[in-house]
Write an enzyme that holds these catalytic residues in place. Structure first.
Site, PDB file in Angstrom:
ATOM      1  N   GLU A 212     -17.558  60.163 -35.597  1.00  0.00           N
ATOM      2  CA  GLU A 212     -17.618  60.008 -34.133  1.00  0.00           C
ATOM      3  C   GLU A 212     -18.039  58.607 -33.716  1.00  0.00           C
ATOM      4  O   GLU A 212     -19.226  58.294 -33.706  1.00  0.00           O
ATOM      5  CB  GLU A 212     -18.600  61.042 -33.551  1.00  0.00           C
ATOM      6  CG  GLU A 212     -18.721  60.955 -32.040  1.00  0.00           C
ATOM      7  CD  GLU A 212     -19.672  61.991 -31.448  1.00  0.00           C
ATOM      8  OE1 GLU A 212     -20.203  62.831 -32.205  1.00  0.00           O
ATOM      9  OE2 GLU A 212     -19.890  61.948 -30.231  1.00  0.00           O
TER      10      GLU A 212
ATOM     11  N   LYS B 251     -13.910  62.596 -34.047  1.00  0.00           N
ATOM     12  CA  LYS B 251     -14.449  63.053 -32.757  1.00  0.00           C
ATOM     13  C   LYS B 251     -14.483  61.841 -31.845  1.00  0.00           C
ATOM     14  O   LYS B 251     -15.165  60.850 -32.131  1.00  0.00           O
ATOM     15  CB  LYS B 251     -15.845  63.652 -32.929  1.00  0.00           C
ATOM     16  CG  LYS B 251     -16.473  64.083 -31.605  1.00  0.00           C
ATOM     17  CD  LYS B 251     -17.548  65.131 -31.756  1.00  0.00           C
ATOM     18  CE  LYS B 251     -18.192  65.413 -30.404  1.00  0.00           C
ATOM     19  NZ  LYS B 251     -19.037  66.600 -30.403  1.00  0.00           N
TER      20      LYS B 251
HETATM   21  P1  13P Z   1     -20.867  65.738 -24.812  1.00  0.00           P
HETATM   22  O1  13P Z   1     -19.672  66.639 -24.747  1.00  0.00           O
HETATM   23  O2  13P Z   1     -21.963  66.145 -23.876  1.00  0.00           O
HETATM   24  O3  13P Z   1     -20.505  64.288 -24.713  1.00  0.00           O
HETATM   25  O4  13P Z   1     -21.512  65.910 -26.250  1.00  0.00           O
HETATM   26  C1  13P Z   1     -20.695  65.993 -27.341  1.00  0.00           C
HETATM   27  C2  13P Z   1     -21.336  65.407 -28.505  1.00  0.00           C
HETATM   28  O5  13P Z   1     -21.530  66.053 -29.507  1.00  0.00           O
HETATM   29  C3  13P Z   1     -21.720  63.991 -28.452  1.00  0.00           C
HETATM   30  O6  13P Z   1     -22.173  63.565 -29.704  1.00  0.00           O
END
Ligand code: 13P
Length: 348
Positions: free
Chosen positions: A177, A219
């Site tokens: 991510e 992600k």
């Molecule tokens: P949000 O959908 O609130 O952005 O959180 C997702 C997430 O796991 C961020 O690391």
């Protein structure tokens, strides 16, 4: 590395029409969210809240997986079953956030690096043994004056690559991510360019570190104008730009793609996901991995009705049904209710 096993887990996690619940907020983040709705934040209140989410009747029809945090990974339902065992028994894959949060990147004011690599192979082995099948590591990229620097993008790509390879060696699928933050006054065009740069460096580094790309899930954030730019979100533009940057800069062999909501309102996140799905078919299965977009309304409902769990679970269930529909491009956007809850920024 057992690439077949990794790809099997990936397939399960991106099964069409379902998504991932991010329920891995650390205690500090929970404190802010609970404070905002006037709920005392303790280990027990966090357990009650997470238990409410996970045991929502029918949630398994919208969820492939749930991302847990160390505390939650070890907590139990009222009936005494660990949350991870409860989820597995309902065919929902338990995952674990393993990064240890953000630190300043020395020499680069306002840029961040994510820590947690020390001792990670040992922690990963422990989580794998306890039943985690996937993990998450979040890096953040900030857009601003002179940012992001190549050094920040490179340093974060490096930790993501090392983390991903450690996961795969332990039989765990890494969610990789690199969140490009919504905060700031940048344009959509700048956001798209930064995502493209980030993906290019990230995938070059993942390959260099011998990460098996079909055994990861990316992600990502969507391409948005900065939250403080004063520019309203145009859903078609978000979908067009997001699809364009993904198609051109993410290798097609990557196992799957999931979206974070990033501080957008719930309706914006749902409609954007819907429009992205409508532009398919895409080279990957794509779905949601939201925290705030599916949880903000639930927390608010819980604050108002602590003694009516069924009503609160109904709110959560409705959000999941909407997110599932959006992941297939089948959301009836006209039927969305007005979003009156202001999301809080993620502060890990
Ligand atoms: P949000 O959908 O609130 O952005 O959180 C997702 C997430 O796991 C961020 O690391």
């Amino acid at each position: 590395m057992d690439t077949q096993k990794l790809e099997e887990i990936v397939r399960k996690l991106v099964t069409a029409g379902k998504g991932i619940l991010a329920a891995d907020e650390i205690a500090n983040t929970c404190q802010k969210r609970f404070d905002a709705v006037g709920i005392e934040c303790t280990e027990e209140s966090r357990r009650q809240y997470r238990g409410l989410l996970f045991t929502t009747p029918g949630a398994e029809h919208s969820l492939n997986g749930v991302i847990l945090y160390d505390e939650t990974f070890c907590q139990k339902t009222d009936a005494g079953q660990t949350f991870r065992a409860y989820l597995s028994a309902h065919d929902v894959v338990p995952g674990i956030k393993v990064d240890l949060g953000l630190i300043d990147l020395p020499g680069f004011p306002n840029e961040k690096l994510t820590q947690g690599l020390d001792g990670l192979p040992e922690r990963m082995a422990k989580y794998a043994e306890a039943g985690a099948l996937f993990a998450k590591w979040r890096c953040v990229i900030t857009i601003g004056e002179g940012m992001p620097t190549d050094e920040c993008i490179g340093a974060n790509a490096l930790v993501l690559a090392r983390y991903a390879r450690i996961c795969q060696d332990a039989g765990i699928v890494p969610f990789v991510e690199p969140e490009v933050l919504f905060d700031g006054n940048h344009t959509s065009e700048q956001c798209e360019t930064v995502l493209a740069r980030t993906f290019d460096v990230l995938f070059q580094t993942l390959r260099a570190f011998r990460v098996h790309l079909p055994g990861i899930i990316l992600k990502t954030s969507m391409v948005l104008p900065g939250k403080d730019s004063g520019v309203a979100i145009d859903h078609n533009e978000v979908a067009d730009r997001t699809c364009r940057v993904l198609h051109a800069h993410v290798p097609h062999e990557v196992g799957g793609i999931v979206f974070l909501s990033g501080g957008q309102t719930s309706n914006d996140a749902l409609i954007n996901l819907n429009r992205i799905a409508q532009r398919g078919p895409h080279p990957w299965n794509m779905t949601f991995s939201f925290s705030r977009a599916v949880q903000d309304a639930v927390l608010k409902a819980w604050a108002g009705k602590r003694d009516d769990i069924a009503a609160v679970q109904d709110v959560f269930h409705q959000k999941l049904v909407l997110a599932s529909a959006a992941s297939k491009g089948g959301l009836d956007e006209e039927k969305l209710e007005h979003d009156d809850f202001v999301s809080h920024s993620q502060d890990l």
